[in-house]
Design an enzyme around this catalytic site. Structure first.
Site, PDB file in Angstrom:
ATOM      1  N   GLU A  95     -18.403   0.733 -24.481  1.00 30.36           N
ATOM      2  CA  GLU A  95     -18.250   1.059 -25.901  1.00 30.36           C
ATOM      3  C   GLU A  95     -19.215   0.176 -26.657  1.00 30.36           C
ATOM      4  O   GLU A  95     -18.952  -0.999 -26.871  1.00 30.36           O
ATOM      5  CB  GLU A  95     -16.823   0.762 -26.388  1.00 30.36           C
ATOM      6  CG  GLU A  95     -15.777   1.753 -25.972  1.00 30.36           C
ATOM      7  CD  GLU A  95     -14.473   1.546 -26.727  1.00 30.36           C
ATOM      8  OE1 GLU A  95     -14.510   1.402 -27.965  1.00 30.36           O
ATOM      9  OE2 GLU A  95     -13.417   1.514 -26.074  1.00 30.36           O
ATOM     10  N   HIS A 119       0.842  -1.182   0.000  1.00 29.84           N
ATOM     11  CA  HIS A 119       0.000   0.000   0.000  1.00 29.84           C
ATOM     12  C   HIS A 119       0.884   1.241   0.000  1.00 29.84           C
ATOM     13  O   HIS A 119       2.078   1.173   0.298  1.00 29.84           O
ATOM     14  CB  HIS A 119      -0.925  -0.012   1.208  1.00 29.84           C
ATOM     15  CG  HIS A 119      -2.063  -0.982   1.085  1.00 29.84           C
ATOM     16  ND1 HIS A 119      -3.120  -1.001   1.952  1.00 29.84           N
ATOM     17  CD2 HIS A 119      -2.299  -1.974   0.185  1.00 29.84           C
ATOM     18  CE1 HIS A 119      -3.976  -1.945   1.610  1.00 29.84           C
ATOM     19  NE2 HIS A 119      -3.489  -2.559   0.538  1.00 29.84           N
ATOM     20  N   GLU A 163       1.109   3.785   1.964  1.00 25.40           N
ATOM     21  CA  GLU A 163       1.730   4.114   3.246  1.00 25.40           C
ATOM     22  C   GLU A 163       2.925   3.214   3.523  1.00 25.40           C
ATOM     23  O   GLU A 163       3.990   3.677   3.944  1.00 25.40           O
ATOM     24  CB  GLU A 163       0.713   3.970   4.386  1.00 25.40           C
ATOM     25  CG  GLU A 163      -0.524   4.833   4.221  1.00 25.40           C
ATOM     26  CD  GLU A 163      -1.688   4.084   3.613  1.00 25.40           C
ATOM     27  OE1 GLU A 163      -2.792   4.178   4.168  1.00 25.40           O
ATOM     28  OE2 GLU A 163      -1.486   3.402   2.576  1.00 25.40           O
ATOM     29  N   ALA A 213     -25.460   4.244 -42.112  1.00 29.04           N
ATOM     30  CA  ALA A 213     -26.637   3.374 -42.035  1.00 29.04           C
ATOM     31  C   ALA A 213     -26.263   1.916 -42.256  1.00 29.04           C
ATOM     32  O   ALA A 213     -26.885   1.002 -41.703  1.00 29.04           O
ATOM     33  CB  ALA A 213     -27.684   3.819 -43.058  1.00 29.04           C
ATOM     34  N   LEU A 272     -27.701  -0.313 -27.189  1.00 29.18           N
ATOM     35  CA  LEU A 272     -27.252  -0.737 -25.863  1.00 29.18           C
ATOM     36  C   LEU A 272     -26.853   0.474 -25.022  1.00 29.18           C
ATOM     37  O   LEU A 272     -27.249   0.590 -23.851  1.00 29.18           O
ATOM     38  CB  LEU A 272     -26.086  -1.708 -25.986  1.00 29.18           C
ATOM     39  CG  LEU A 272     -25.502  -2.237 -24.668  1.00 29.18           C
ATOM     40  CD1 LEU A 272     -26.571  -2.982 -23.874  1.00 29.18           C
ATOM     41  CD2 LEU A 272     -24.313  -3.154 -24.933  1.00 29.18           C
ATOM     42  N   CYS A 283      -5.861   1.593   6.144  1.00 33.78           N
ATOM     43  CA  CYS A 283      -6.598   0.391   6.523  1.00 33.78           C
ATOM     44  C   CYS A 283      -6.123  -0.093   7.901  1.00 33.78           C
ATOM     45  O   CYS A 283      -4.978   0.120   8.288  1.00 33.78           O
ATOM     46  CB  CYS A 283      -6.418  -0.706   5.482  1.00 33.78           C
ATOM     47  SG  CYS A 283      -4.711  -1.248   5.261  1.00 33.78           S
ATOM     48  N   TRP A 294     -12.790   5.093 -39.986  1.00 28.79           N
ATOM     49  CA  TRP A 294     -12.683   5.547 -38.612  1.00 28.79           C
ATOM     50  C   TRP A 294     -13.364   6.881 -38.502  1.00 28.79           C
ATOM     51  O   TRP A 294     -13.147   7.764 -39.331  1.00 28.79           O
ATOM     52  CB  TRP A 294     -11.217   5.662 -38.191  1.00 28.79           C
ATOM     53  CG  TRP A 294     -10.501   4.343 -38.131  1.00 28.79           C
ATOM     54  CD1 TRP A 294      -9.618   3.863 -39.020  1.00 28.79           C
ATOM     55  CD2 TRP A 294     -10.599   3.357 -37.094  1.00 28.79           C
ATOM     56  NE1 TRP A 294      -9.152   2.630 -38.628  1.00 28.79           N
ATOM     57  CE2 TRP A 294      -9.748   2.299 -37.440  1.00 28.79           C
ATOM     58  CE3 TRP A 294     -11.337   3.260 -35.923  1.00 28.79           C
ATOM     59  CZ2 TRP A 294      -9.617   1.175 -36.642  1.00 28.79           C
ATOM     60  CZ3 TRP A 294     -11.195   2.146 -35.134  1.00 28.79           C
ATOM     61  CH2 TRP A 294     -10.339   1.116 -35.497  1.00 28.79           C
TER      62      TRP A 294
END
Length: 372
Positions: A304, A58, A60, A172, A309, A83, A178
């Protein structure tokens, strides 16, 4: 060297440095939160570190090891409450106590029920004063996904869209390569690497055959730290020869309760993991997908997908922000829209947004808009 700002507002100054350290860790230490630590003594940094990866030291612990005996009597600036429990690594609160630090400054409390104030309590019980809430908003922003998952039971969701100036995402016919420049596509790869999971739909896989990995970034992302690629595939129609199954990194196919067993076996043979989820009208229940990912400790999702969706997740209140790369060209009104959002017939039904960031990336304008 001490600076004017460090002398006027030392806690804010050094916490800002800890925030920058945590933000710079790449890729992030999924599923753990991003954390930075700066150890300061007599107005000078004696050590600093960020949490680099789950299972590793971690922030720390790494900073204290680098500081050695110089940590005694110092102030430790930590973006997240240390923690106080044994997980993949020993508790950081105990490490700070053993190092003899004189004071601890934290950005915000840990929302994890295993910590949730116990790290602060342990430090204060040892006689170490703790100041919390310094640059709290900045520190919390580092871990928006972690906090959302712990408190809300689902990851943070960013919906990425590449669009023309007239808001079109594909012709369409479905042709879309791209829309944006190479520079914007590199920026997308970095965004994927920052997320824990990249989600798309089976239609996008069949039409575009994307890899959806984070490959065009520096430093390179190793296979074991690639984001989980997730396909929302109700009928399990992903081709076994799909490019994402050949690219490095894990793949999860989320499907409905009844699928062809032979196809399932063929996909599993190519390395895909399968998970059955409940169906809703028009496909898999979006909330079920996010619950499943939260169960896998996924903090941030990068979506993506096609307009149907992506629109369903936005309309269902399951998206947190839109990231739109707007290209300097027009594609015409017959091309596919930015999002499919049926049912908006009046101005009062508009989906409100709040612009969070607008910047130039390559030839494109990148707009970050939060859903409100």
């Amino acid at each position: 060297m001490a600076t004017a700002s460090s002398e006027r507002c030392p806690d804010q100054h050094w916490m800002a440095r800890a925030v920058r350290l945590a933000a710079a860790a790449f890729p992030p230490p999924h599923p753990n939160p991003r954390v930075g630590c700066v150890v300061v003594r007599d107005g000078r940094v004696v050590a600093e570190a960020a949490h680099e990866r789950a299972g590793g030291p971690h922030a720390e612990a790494a900073a204290l090891q680098a500081a050695g005996g110089a940590a005694a009597g110092a102030t430790a600036y930590v973006t997240l409450e240390p923690c106080a429990h044994y997980g993949r690594t020993p508790p950081c609160s105990r490490a700070l106590i053993d190092a003899g630090v004189a004071r601890v400054v934290i950005g915000h409390r840990d929302a994890n029920p295993q910590v949730a104030g116990s790290g602060i309590a342990q430090l204060e019980a040892a006689g170490i004063p703790v100041r919390e809430g310094v640059l709290g908003a900045d520190a919390e922003a580092l871990n928006r996904g972690f906090l959302r998952r712990i408190a809300g039971g689902r990851p943070w969701v960013t919906v990425k869209v590449a669009a023309s100036l007239d808001g079109r995402t594909a012709m369409a016919s479905g042709e879309s390569r791209w829309i944006t420049s190479a520079a914007a596509r590199r920026d997308v790869h970095r965004g994927r690497a920052q997320a824990a999971a990249v989600v798309t739909g089976a239609g996008t896989v069949r039409a575009d055959d994307p890899r959806l990995d984070a490959r065009d970034v520096a430093p390179a992302v190793p296979a074991e730290r690639q984001p989980l690629r997730v396909v929302v595939d109700p009928r399990l129609s992903t081709p076994p020869g799909a490019a994402l199954l050949r690219a490095p990194g894990p793949v999860l196919l989320c499907h409905g309760p009844h699928v062809d067993s032979a196809r399932a076996e063929a996909l599993q043979a190519r390395g895909a993991e399968l998970q059955a989820l409940p169906l809703a009208e028009g496909g898999l229940e979006p909330a079920a997908v996010l619950r499943a990912l939260a169960g896998r400790e996924v903090n941030e999702v990068w979506l993506e997908a096609g307009p149907t969706l992506a629109g369903a997740w936005v309309a269902g209140g399951l998206a947190d922000e839109l990231l739109v790369y707007t290209a300097p060209h027009l594609m015409g009104d017959a091309a596919q829209p930015l999002l499919a959002l049926p049912g908006i017939d009046a101005m009062a039904q508009r989906q409100p947004l709040q612009f969070a960031d607008v910047r130039r990336v390559g030839e494109e304008i990148r707009i970050t808009a939060r859903l409100v």
